[in-house]
Write an enzyme that holds these catalytic residues in place. Sequence first.
Site, PDB file in Angstrom:
ATOM      1  CD  GLU A  55      -1.402  -2.441   1.717  1.00  0.00           C
ATOM      2  OE1 GLU A  55      -0.117  -2.521   2.629  1.00  0.00           O
ATOM      3  OE2 GLU A  55      -2.485  -3.641   1.945  1.00  0.00           O
ATOM      4  CG  HIS A 104     -11.086  -8.008   8.804  1.00  0.00           C
ATOM      5  ND1 HIS A 104      -9.490  -8.142   9.208  1.00  0.00           N
ATOM      6  CD2 HIS A 104     -10.258  -7.783   7.878  1.00  0.00           C
ATOM      7  CE1 HIS A 104      -9.004  -8.375   8.898  1.00  0.00           C
ATOM      8  NE2 HIS A 104      -9.367  -8.936   7.252  1.00  0.00           N
TER       9      HIS A 104
HETATM   10  C1  TPP Z   1      -1.959  -4.067   4.842  1.00  0.00           C
HETATM   11  C2  TPP Z   1      -2.645  -5.615   4.489  1.00  0.00           C
HETATM   12  N1  TPP Z   1      -3.856  -5.326   3.903  1.00  0.00           N
HETATM   13  C3  TPP Z   1      -4.357  -5.875   2.702  1.00  0.00           C
HETATM   14  C4  TPP Z   1      -5.114  -6.947   3.015  1.00  0.00           C
HETATM   15  C5  TPP Z   1      -5.737  -7.733   2.646  1.00  0.00           C
HETATM   16  N2  TPP Z   1      -5.710  -9.183   2.561  1.00  0.00           N
HETATM   17  C6  TPP Z   1      -5.569  -9.907   3.531  1.00  0.00           C
HETATM   18  S1  TPP Z   1      -4.993 -11.553   3.632  1.00  0.00           S
HETATM   19  C7  TPP Z   1      -4.404 -11.200   1.943  1.00  0.00           C
HETATM   20  C8  TPP Z   1      -3.574 -12.002   0.492  1.00  0.00           C
HETATM   21  C9  TPP Z   1      -2.130 -12.014   1.677  1.00  0.00           C
HETATM   22  O1  TPP Z   1      -1.836 -13.262   0.895  1.00  0.00           O
HETATM   23  P1  TPP Z   1      -0.441 -14.190   1.495  1.00  0.00           P
HETATM   24  O2  TPP Z   1       0.262 -13.117   2.078  1.00  0.00           O
HETATM   25  O3  TPP Z   1       0.054 -14.821   0.200  1.00  0.00           O
HETATM   26  O4  TPP Z   1      -1.051 -15.281   2.233  1.00  0.00           O
HETATM   27  P2  TPP Z   1      -2.316 -16.083   2.522  1.00  0.00           P
HETATM   28  O5  TPP Z   1      -3.694 -15.691   2.710  1.00  0.00           O
HETATM   29  O6  TPP Z   1      -2.181 -16.853   0.971  1.00  0.00           O
HETATM   30  O7  TPP Z   1      -2.092 -16.791   2.986  1.00  0.00           O
HETATM   31  C10 TPP Z   1      -4.544  -9.964   1.551  1.00  0.00           C
HETATM   32  C11 TPP Z   1      -4.545  -8.875   0.562  1.00  0.00           C
HETATM   33  C12 TPP Z   1      -4.474  -7.206   4.853  1.00  0.00           C
HETATM   34  N3  TPP Z   1      -4.776  -7.986   5.569  1.00  0.00           N
HETATM   35  N4  TPP Z   1      -3.614  -6.259   5.392  1.00  0.00           N
END
Ligand code: TPP
Lengths: 349, 327
Positions: A73, A142
């Site tokens: 971000e 959230h």
């Molecule tokens: C700072 C922030 N930005 C966006 C999100 C929304 N979000 C939650 S899980 C996720 C994907 C995460 O991907 P990854 O780190 O690969 O973990 P996975 O879900 O695949 O286990 C996103 C974009 C968040 N929780 N926190």
Amino acid sequence: MSLPDATVEKPAAERRLTIAKAMSEAIGQEMERDPSVLVMGEDIGKMGGVFGTTTGLFEKFGAERVRDTPISETAFIGAAVGMAASGLRPVVELMFVDFFGVCMDAIYNLAAKQSYFSGGKISCPMVLMTSVGGGYGDAGQHSQCLYATFGHLPGMKVVIPSNAHDAKGLMLSAIRDDNPVIFMFHKALQGMGWLGTVAGSINDTPESDYLVPIGKASIVREGSDITIVGLGATVHQALTAAENLAKTGINAEIIDLRTIAPLDRETIFASASKTGRLLVVDDDYLSFGIGAEIIASVCEALPDPLKCPPQRIAHPDIPIPFTPVMEHFLLPDAGKIEGRVRAMLGENT
Amino acid sequence: MSSNHSKRLWMYAQMVKSRYFEDMIKPAYFEGKTPVFNMAKGPLPGEMHLSDGQEPCAVGVCAHLRADDTVTATHRPHHIAIAKGVDLNAMAAEIFGKKDGLAGGRSGHMHLFDPAVNFSCSGIIAQGMGPAVGAAMAARMQGSDAVAVAFLGEGAANQGAFHESLNLASVWKAPVVFVIEDNSYGISVPKSACTAIASNVDRAAGYAMPGHHVSGNDPDGVYEAAGIAIERARSGSGPSLIEIETSRLEGHFMGDPEGYRPKDEVKRLKEIDPIPAYRSRLVKEGFEESELARVEKEARALVEQAFSYARSNDYPEPKEAFDHVFA
Ligand SMILES: Cc1ncc(C[n+]2csc(CCOP(=O)(O)OP(=O)(O)O)c2C)c(N)n1
């Protein structure tokens, strides 16, 4: 005598859209009209945004103008500031307002200060859209609203639609505005079935590109006994409460703020001096919030005191708990509004 | 193979326990939410991120950890919490929002905190990393040889907090290990579309720390790499990064229609599900069927007991929401 307004096209039939659909329609229309508009954010491409805000845009405009970003971000909101300073009009999504902490600097130190620090020479025409609100058991990282946090920081406009019609008109105004505009949409109103949408948020939304002005509140129900000020989801709660109150002869006037920065104090002053009573309903944290700002403004401005002390309903100063029994205990709702209004009118409830 | 018999049996047992836990969540989550899916309804409201397929990452690392070692996890925390020894009954009760849950129903599935085993998690991407560095430094400054481990997804490796935490840990020689669970998706966005390099393990070099890549979603491979990294941390030689190729067998969250993922991908991934694969390997390498069946039975009993505990536990009093805002 007034001439018919030729610029407003009356839709042939009602087009009842959800806020999500209205937002994506507005962005798509503006992208067609103005080649400098682009969209970016997490999961806004093929997925169309987790809250449906960009549905169909990727298919229509392609990956160059509808950009999925890394979960970075600071980088992509900072990049949006740079794009905006260089002649583009980025519409950026950061899914949940709760996530703004990781990139706050790009928002309030860069985007919001661009015009001021350049002595008005550089503007920052970007829209940052994000979801707010709880009520569905997603817990404290959230479910926040954080309206007042953004309203407090000068240099950005903050809009919060309560229905699809306003969402479209505010989005068009936001994209055309030369300032950074934070567009906060409430999850309970978004029209994602899985979030249990409030029916009143789905309303007639013309296909034409009409503007809802930023900085102008709307009176969504006229009344004479009390002014209830709401925003986003609390407007609908106030409307439900007003219907119940009307059954016993209490007539509430309801103001939908639509924008909190700039705040339309004039509409509030006029209504509060007419009804003589004021209640502000907010699902953000209570202290230092919208309610405090509005009530202080009214107390400063109105020459005659109101008939009873102005009041506010908001989420208490507690992180939003997960378990529904606690969450619903804390959030405002129609019953709490109705009870408070009756108390303010001196009824024993 | 460096991992010994009892450790491998333990890892198998924890993987199975985690999978049973998720298997119990699935039908419970949809109770009351359908026919028209509504996230607010049912005994398990809110978002639910399952960790099916990612169990090897948790067990291979946690097999080396003690209760006084710190673990920070993510929004997808169940497998890690279970492997770290978080109280299963209290964890289940928390997910159901009940009064004897870890936080009395305040935190839910994305924010499990169990100080008894130094476990916590955050729903904000990569934000467990700084606290892990801090916990590691605290242990060292307090004269303990405890270490800290921060788990994150490959998507989170593009966060500022990732890069800042790696640098800080390296400068301070903090006894911390960063573990990337690479399931190749950040919600709908494939890793190839959002990460500039193919392998996050290469980023370790940029912060002067060793990096270990584990392929094949392999518990023994994770165990081996984690052994080296944790020993390095414990002995005072500083941080390491481990990157594990793993797989997400479910959607990002329950109810995710997964329109972004090729239809046959999940099917293919299920064919190489790490749990049956590990079981076959253990059998081939001489583990008794009866021994594996025993740990499976025990794991199932524990999970069932946790769920019935959670379901029969009362909801908290609403006004308890006001407790613990301040310490
Ligand atoms: C700072 C922030 N930005 C966006 C999100 C929304 N979000 C939650 S899980 C996720 C994907 C995460 O991907 P990854 O780190 O690969 O973990 P996975 O879900 O695949 O286990 C996103 C974009 C968040 N929780 N926190």
